[in-house]
Design a protein around this motif. Structure first.
Motif, PDB file in Angstrom:
ATOM      1  N   SER A 207       2.590   9.340   7.716  1.00  0.00           N
ATOM      2  CA  SER A 207       3.196   9.926   8.909  1.00  0.00           C
ATOM      3  C   SER A 207       4.482  10.675   8.603  1.00  0.00           C
ATOM      4  O   SER A 207       4.966  11.433   9.434  1.00  0.00           O
ATOM      5  CB  SER A 207       3.479   8.840   9.955  1.00  0.00           C
ATOM      6  N   LEU A 208       5.048  10.467   7.424  1.00  0.00           N
ATOM      7  CA  LEU A 208       6.225  11.200   6.957  1.00  0.00           C
ATOM      8  C   LEU A 208       6.004  11.602   5.506  1.00  0.00           C
ATOM      9  O   LEU A 208       5.414  10.845   4.727  1.00  0.00           O
ATOM     10  CB  LEU A 208       7.491  10.342   7.064  1.00  0.00           C
ATOM     11  N   ALA A 209       6.510  12.771   5.135  1.00  0.00           N
ATOM     12  CA  ALA A 209       6.300  13.261   3.773  1.00  0.00           C
ATOM     13  C   ALA A 209       7.128  12.504   2.745  1.00  0.00           C
ATOM     14  O   ALA A 209       6.724  12.375   1.600  1.00  0.00           O
ATOM     15  CB  ALA A 209       6.635  14.752   3.711  1.00  0.00           C
ATOM     16  N   HIS A 210       8.295  12.002   3.125  1.00  0.00           N
ATOM     17  CA  HIS A 210       9.175  11.332   2.167  1.00  0.00           C
ATOM     18  C   HIS A 210       8.440  10.136   1.553  1.00  0.00           C
ATOM     19  O   HIS A 210       7.909   9.297   2.266  1.00  0.00           O
ATOM     20  CB  HIS A 210      10.447  10.861   2.861  1.00  0.00           C
ATOM     21  N   PRO A 211       8.388  10.036   0.218  1.00  0.00           N
ATOM     22  CA  PRO A 211       7.606   8.975  -0.428  1.00  0.00           C
ATOM     23  C   PRO A 211       8.042   7.573  -0.003  1.00  0.00           C
ATOM     24  O   PRO A 211       9.189   7.180  -0.192  1.00  0.00           O
ATOM     25  CB  PRO A 211       7.864   9.204  -1.919  1.00  0.00           C
ATOM     26  N   HIS A 212       7.102   6.836   0.567  1.00  0.00           N
ATOM     27  CA  HIS A 212       7.384   5.475   1.005  1.00  0.00           C
ATOM     28  C   HIS A 212       6.106   4.657   0.990  1.00  0.00           C
ATOM     29  O   HIS A 212       5.051   5.114   1.409  1.00  0.00           O
ATOM     30  CB  HIS A 212       7.985   5.471   2.415  1.00  0.00           C
ATOM     31  N   GLY A 213       6.215   3.452   0.480  1.00  0.00           N
ATOM     32  CA  GLY A 213       5.119   2.512   0.545  1.00  0.00           C
ATOM     33  C   GLY A 213       5.286   1.616   1.758  1.00  0.00           C
ATOM     34  O   GLY A 213       6.280   1.692   2.487  1.00  0.00           O
ATOM     35  N   GLN A 214       4.302   0.765   1.975  1.00  0.00           N
ATOM     36  CA  GLN A 214       4.353  -0.141   3.116  1.00  0.00           C
ATOM     37  C   GLN A 214       3.905  -1.535   2.710  1.00  0.00           C
ATOM     38  O   GLN A 214       3.162  -1.711   1.739  1.00  0.00           O
ATOM     39  CB  GLN A 214       3.471   0.375   4.253  1.00  0.00           C
ATOM     40  N   LEU A 215       4.353  -2.515   3.459  1.00  0.00           N
ATOM     41  CA  LEU A 215       3.927  -3.899   3.290  1.00  0.00           C
ATOM     42  C   LEU A 215       3.477  -4.426   4.642  1.00  0.00           C
ATOM     43  O   LEU A 215       4.177  -4.264   5.643  1.00  0.00           O
ATOM     44  CB  LEU A 215       5.067  -4.750   2.733  1.00  0.00           C
ATOM     45  N   TYR A 216       2.298  -5.033   4.672  1.00  0.00           N
ATOM     46  CA  TYR A 216       1.773  -5.697   5.853  1.00  0.00           C
ATOM     47  C   TYR A 216       1.546  -7.166   5.512  1.00  0.00           C
ATOM     48  O   TYR A 216       0.781  -7.477   4.586  1.00  0.00           O
ATOM     49  CB  TYR A 216       0.439  -5.086   6.286  1.00  0.00           C
ATOM     50  N   ALA A 217       2.193  -8.059   6.221  1.00  0.00           N
ATOM     51  CA  ALA A 217       1.951  -9.495   6.090  1.00  0.00           C
ATOM     52  C   ALA A 217       1.325  -9.968   7.391  1.00  0.00           C
ATOM     53  O   ALA A 217       1.894  -9.770   8.473  1.00  0.00           O
ATOM     54  CB  ALA A 217       3.256 -10.236   5.824  1.00  0.00           C
ATOM     55  N   THR A 218       0.149 -10.572   7.322  1.00  0.00           N
ATOM     56  CA  THR A 218      -0.583 -10.957   8.515  1.00  0.00           C
ATOM     57  C   THR A 218      -1.053 -12.403   8.430  1.00  0.00           C
ATOM     58  O   THR A 218      -1.257 -12.944   7.344  1.00  0.00           O
ATOM     59  CB  THR A 218      -1.814 -10.059   8.725  1.00  0.00           C
ATOM     60  N   ARG A 219      -1.236 -12.996   9.589  1.00  0.00           N
ATOM     61  CA  ARG A 219      -1.754 -14.356   9.633  1.00  0.00           C
ATOM     62  C   ARG A 219      -3.227 -14.393   9.252  1.00  0.00           C
ATOM     63  O   ARG A 219      -3.701 -15.363   8.647  1.00  0.00           O
ATOM     64  CB  ARG A 219      -1.551 -14.939  11.045  1.00  0.00           C
ATOM     65  N   GLU A 220      -3.959 -13.360   9.615  1.00  0.00           N
ATOM     66  CA  GLU A 220      -5.384 -13.292   9.318  1.00  0.00           C
ATOM     67  C   GLU A 220      -5.628 -12.670   7.938  1.00  0.00           C
ATOM     68  O   GLU A 220      -4.840 -11.857   7.460  1.00  0.00           O
ATOM     69  CB  GLU A 220      -6.110 -12.449  10.374  1.00  0.00           C
ATOM     70  N   VAL A 221      -6.723 -13.047   7.321  1.00  0.00           N
ATOM     71  CA  VAL A 221      -7.183 -12.414   6.089  1.00  0.00           C
ATOM     72  C   VAL A 221      -8.138 -11.299   6.472  1.00  0.00           C
ATOM     73  O   VAL A 221      -9.068 -11.509   7.275  1.00  0.00           O
ATOM     74  CB  VAL A 221      -7.890 -13.428   5.165  1.00  0.00           C
TER      75      VAL A 221
ATOM     76  N   LEU B 216       0.824  -1.201   0.000  1.00  0.00           N
ATOM     77  CA  LEU B 216       0.000   0.000   0.000  1.00  0.00           C
ATOM     78  C   LEU B 216       0.861   1.255   0.000  1.00  0.00           C
ATOM     79  O   LEU B 216       2.061   1.210   0.268  1.00  0.00           O
ATOM     80  CB  LEU B 216      -0.938   0.001   1.215  1.00  0.00           C
ATOM     81  N   TYR B 217       0.199   2.368  -0.304  1.00  0.00           N
ATOM     82  CA  TYR B 217       0.867   3.666  -0.280  1.00  0.00           C
ATOM     83  C   TYR B 217      -0.125   4.697   0.231  1.00  0.00           C
ATOM     84  O   TYR B 217      -1.256   4.793  -0.275  1.00  0.00           O
ATOM     85  CB  TYR B 217       1.351   4.058  -1.681  1.00  0.00           C
ATOM     86  N   ASN B 218       0.282   5.484   1.220  1.00  0.00           N
ATOM     87  CA  ASN B 218      -0.521   6.588   1.745  1.00  0.00           C
ATOM     88  C   ASN B 218       0.123   7.893   1.307  1.00  0.00           C
ATOM     89  O   ASN B 218       1.263   8.177   1.686  1.00  0.00           O
ATOM     90  CB  ASN B 218      -0.585   6.542   3.271  1.00  0.00           C
TER      91      ASN B 218
ATOM     92  N   LEU C 171      -6.945  16.539 -10.119  1.00  0.00           N
ATOM     93  CA  LEU C 171      -7.408  16.865  -8.771  1.00  0.00           C
ATOM     94  C   LEU C 171      -6.414  17.692  -7.974  1.00  0.00           C
ATOM     95  O   LEU C 171      -6.599  17.876  -6.767  1.00  0.00           O
ATOM     96  CB  LEU C 171      -7.728  15.572  -8.015  1.00  0.00           C
ATOM     97  N   ASP C 172      -5.355  18.188  -8.625  1.00  0.00           N
ATOM     98  CA  ASP C 172      -4.367  19.057  -7.974  1.00  0.00           C
ATOM     99  C   ASP C 172      -3.690  18.352  -6.803  1.00  0.00           C
ATOM    100  O   ASP C 172      -3.717  18.833  -5.661  1.00  0.00           O
ATOM    101  CB  ASP C 172      -5.022  20.363  -7.520  1.00  0.00           C
ATOM    102  N   ASP C 173      -3.086  17.208  -7.107  1.00  0.00           N
ATOM    103  CA  ASP C 173      -2.279  16.451  -6.152  1.00  0.00           C
ATOM    104  C   ASP C 173      -3.040  16.141  -4.866  1.00  0.00           C
ATOM    105  O   ASP C 173      -2.678  16.576  -3.770  1.00  0.00           O
ATOM    106  CB  ASP C 173      -0.991  17.212  -5.821  1.00  0.00           C
ATOM    107  N   PRO C 174      -4.103  15.335  -4.953  1.00  0.00           N
ATOM    108  CA  PRO C 174      -4.910  15.052  -3.762  1.00  0.00           C
ATOM    109  C   PRO C 174      -4.233  14.051  -2.837  1.00  0.00           C
ATOM    110  O   PRO C 174      -3.382  13.257  -3.251  1.00  0.00           O
ATOM    111  CB  PRO C 174      -6.177  14.433  -4.365  1.00  0.00           C
ATOM    112  N   ASP C 175      -4.607  14.079  -1.574  1.00  0.00           N
ATOM    113  CA  ASP C 175      -4.271  12.969  -0.698  1.00  0.00           C
ATOM    114  C   ASP C 175      -4.965  11.730  -1.262  1.00  0.00           C
ATOM    115  O   ASP C 175      -6.106  11.808  -1.742  1.00  0.00           O
ATOM    116  CB  ASP C 175      -4.778  13.225   0.719  1.00  0.00           C
ATOM    117  N   LEU C 176      -4.287  10.598  -1.198  1.00  0.00           N
ATOM    118  CA  LEU C 176      -4.907   9.368  -1.705  1.00  0.00           C
ATOM    119  C   LEU C 176      -4.224   8.142  -1.133  1.00  0.00           C
ATOM    120  O   LEU C 176      -3.133   8.220  -0.576  1.00  0.00           O
ATOM    121  CB  LEU C 176      -4.888   9.317  -3.234  1.00  0.00           C
ATOM    122  N   ASN C 177      -4.893   7.014  -1.282  1.00  0.00           N
ATOM    123  CA  ASN C 177      -4.346   5.710  -0.925  1.00  0.00           C
ATOM    124  C   ASN C 177      -4.416   4.795  -2.138  1.00  0.00           C
ATOM    125  O   ASN C 177      -5.389   4.846  -2.892  1.00  0.00           O
ATOM    126  CB  ASN C 177      -5.148   5.055   0.207  1.00  0.00           C
TER     127      ASN C 177
END
Length: 349
Positions: A165-179, A155-157, A274-280
């Motif tokens: 939580s930080l402006a520097h461009p970064h994506g994230q990965l979540y691996a979980t036991r549950e679906v 994902l990417y916020n 959309l003039d650089d909107p916040d997005l996920n």
């Protein structure tokens, strides 16, 4: 340690992770912006090149010129999340309790730093850098999609309103036991649709949407981007792969890289419109899919601009109210040109 608690009415699990309160998102200087709304760099950003000692030891990095781990010269870098919502171990719980079921929130949380430039997120990266970002994401997905893992979410916020939580461009990965409940709902829905029609609902959607063209945003040899028929929010976009696969990890690395370029083009259209909107954006996939799931589910990427507010009715009923028809959104985005080889944020022009 984080833990999962089950809602005794719906059966859905909720992650309780008080440690994430320590994240830097409340520090205003991390989100200082200029008049154009572009995040400006800061000397103490832990994700900027030269501050490698400010993060946990890296898990993976690309350094074309060589060099040791946790040094300068990287183009993409992956580190553990310093404030994880899921952990490798935890205290035993009581998952069978009728009212207060709980169990450890087991899993992994990684941060994928998408480049050394503090101001360039994916639509402003070069096509080559976009390839590296998604190929790295694909590699980390496969690294974490081990037996016993129920879900791996990339994902990417973008922007404070989207949870960054930080402006520097970064994506994230979540691996979980549950679906997750949303993914389980999609898998069950796709299975039911296949029983009814005899085919994958995503494949049918792709063919029909391309034929009708009214909600098509962009096309490529490998992917189709649409504003889905029942868009939950204004300018919601889905990227559907033409090749049927339930598990993102089973595609080739080259195709994952091409997804980076295609996603860049779709995000560029949204940024311009959309003039650089916040997005996920995030990828829904079924790691290790087999049996019915492999035949009926279809991995895909969803993009949700934060251009509206989820109000009381939506929260109470679960029925989303969208004020922009997907046909209108697709027409506007389709009219936007593709990005150039290397676009620049307004503040750098």
């Amino acid at each position: 340690m984080p833990e999962l608690r089950r809602n005794p009415v719906t059966g859905h699990w909720v992650c309780i992770a008080p440690g994430r309160l320590a994240r830097p998102e409340t520090r205003e200087e991390h989100f200082h912006t200029d008049a154009a709304g572009v995040h400006t760099p800061e000397w103490d950003c832990p994700f900027c090149e030269g501050n490698e000692d400010r993060t946990p030891p890296e898990l993976y990095a690309l350094r074309r010129g060589g060099g040791g781990a946790n040094t300068r010269g990287w183009s993409v870098r992956v580190v553990p999340n310093l404030y994880p919502a899921f952990a490798a171990e935890g205290e035993e719980g009581d998952p069978s309790h009728p009212l207060f079921a709980r169990e450890p929130a087991l899993g992994a949380c990684e941060v994928i730093i998408q480049g050394p430039d503090h101001r360039r997120w994916l639509p402003y990266l070069s096509a080559e850098q976009a390839e590296l970002v998604m190929a790295t994401s694909w590699r980390r997905y496969n690294r974490n999609a081990s037996p016993g893992v129920g879900s791996v979410v990339l994902l990417y916020n973008h922007g404070r309103g989207a949870g960054a939580s930080l402006a520097h461009p970064h994506g994230q990965l979540y691996a979980t036991r549950e679906v997750g409940p949303m993914q389980a709902l999609e898998v069950d829905g796709a299975r039911a649709a296949a029983r009814s029609s005899g085919s994958c609902v995503f494949c049918s959607m792709l063919a029909s949407e391309e034929a009708q063209a009214a909600r098509v945003v962009a096309t490529s040899r490998d992917f189709l981007a649409i504003a889905p028929w029942a868009s939950r929010s204004s300018y919601e976009c889905w990227i559907l792969p033409r090749e049927h696969r339930a598990d993102f990890g089973t595609i080739s690395e080259a195709r994952a890289a091409s997804l980076g370029v295609f996603l860049r083009a779709v995000l560029w259209r949204l940024v311009q419109e959309l003039d650089d909107p916040d997005l996920n954006w995030y990828i829904h996939s079924q790691p290790g899919a087999a049996g019915d799931a492999a035949g009926t589910y279809h991995w895909h990427l969803e993009i949700h601009p934060r251009v509206g507010v989820v109000a009381g009715f939506e929260m109470a009923s679960g029925i989303h109210v969208n004020t922009v028809a997907p046909e209108t959104a697709a027409e506007a985005l389709r009219a936007r040109p593709d990005p150039g080889p290397e676009e620049q944020p307004p503040a750098l022009r």
